[in-house]
Design a protein around this motif. Sequence first.
Motif, PDB file in Angstrom:
ATOM      1  N   ALA A   1       0.856  -1.185   0.000  1.00 45.54           N
ATOM      2  CA  ALA A   1       0.000   0.000   0.000  1.00 45.54           C
ATOM      3  C   ALA A   1       0.893   1.237   0.000  1.00 45.54           C
TER       4      ALA A   1
ATOM      5  N   GLY B   1       1.400   7.704  -1.929  1.00 45.99           N
ATOM      6  CA  GLY B   1      -0.013   7.439  -1.710  1.00 45.99           C
ATOM      7  C   GLY B   1      -0.922   8.500  -2.305  1.00 45.99           C
TER       8      GLY B   1
ATOM      9  N   SER C   1      -2.204   3.947  -6.107  1.00 46.78           N
ATOM     10  CA  SER C   1      -3.187   3.194  -5.335  1.00 46.78           C
ATOM     11  C   SER C   1      -2.691   1.828  -4.874  1.00 46.78           C
ATOM     12  N   PHE C   2      -1.652   1.278  -5.519  1.00 46.81           N
ATOM     13  CA  PHE C   2      -1.212  -0.079  -5.209  1.00 46.81           C
ATOM     14  C   PHE C   2       0.233  -0.250  -5.658  1.00 46.81           C
TER      15      PHE C   2
ATOM     16  N   LYS D   1      -3.367   6.423  -9.502  1.00 47.54           N
ATOM     17  CA  LYS D   1      -4.756   6.569  -9.047  1.00 47.54           C
ATOM     18  C   LYS D   1      -5.622   7.219 -10.123  1.00 47.54           C
TER      19      LYS D   1
ATOM     20  N   ALA E   1       6.074   2.674   0.542  1.00 45.16           N
ATOM     21  CA  ALA E   1       4.968   1.729   0.653  1.00 45.16           C
ATOM     22  C   ALA E   1       5.216   0.799   1.829  1.00 45.16           C
TER      23      ALA E   1
ATOM     24  N   SER F   1       4.693  -2.966   2.755  1.00 42.86           N
ATOM     25  CA  SER F   1       4.472  -4.134   1.909  1.00 42.86           C
ATOM     26  C   SER F   1       4.605  -5.446   2.669  1.00 42.86           C
TER      27      SER F   1
END
Length: 167
Positions: free
Chosen positions: A33, A39, A43-44, A74, A158, A160
């Motif tokens: 994330a 962020g 999104s991923f 995103k 992120a 993870s």
Amino acid sequence: MKKILLSAVAVMAFGYAAQAQESGFQAGIHVGAPIGDAGDVSSFNFGADVSYLWSVADNFSAGVTTGYTHFLGKDYDVPGFGSVKADDFGYIPVAATGQYSFDQFFVAADLGYAIYAGSGDGDGGFYYQPKVGYHIAEQLDVYVGYKGIAVDGATVSAISVGAAYKF
């Protein structure tokens, strides 16, 4: 680029100089994330990693690692324009790695440089990834970690989870 290659050669030479009795190749995958600056536009996160570690001392291994980590852009709703998607982007880390094991658990860290691998303009930056994990089996590890790439005053990061298979 010269610095990256010289760093990788130095880490490999250190591993050989340690005259390790055991060595090992690992390949793994991760999902995460994006947080912070990443962020805001992503999104991923997902990717793959490969490492080669040498046993340097009891319970401690060191080596080199690389791979690819991808961030999905995103979708944004912009009044009057509809939906707009931010560009995907990725990085190829080239780093030294170290891991210390406590029975079934381990702590690890990667330090190096991440090369920008997205379309358009982008910069690489200092790469770091501390991790904590668990040896599920002799050849399988799982971990949770924080991946950070310092790029031009921002941090692409992120949280993870991943798994690595040891050959």
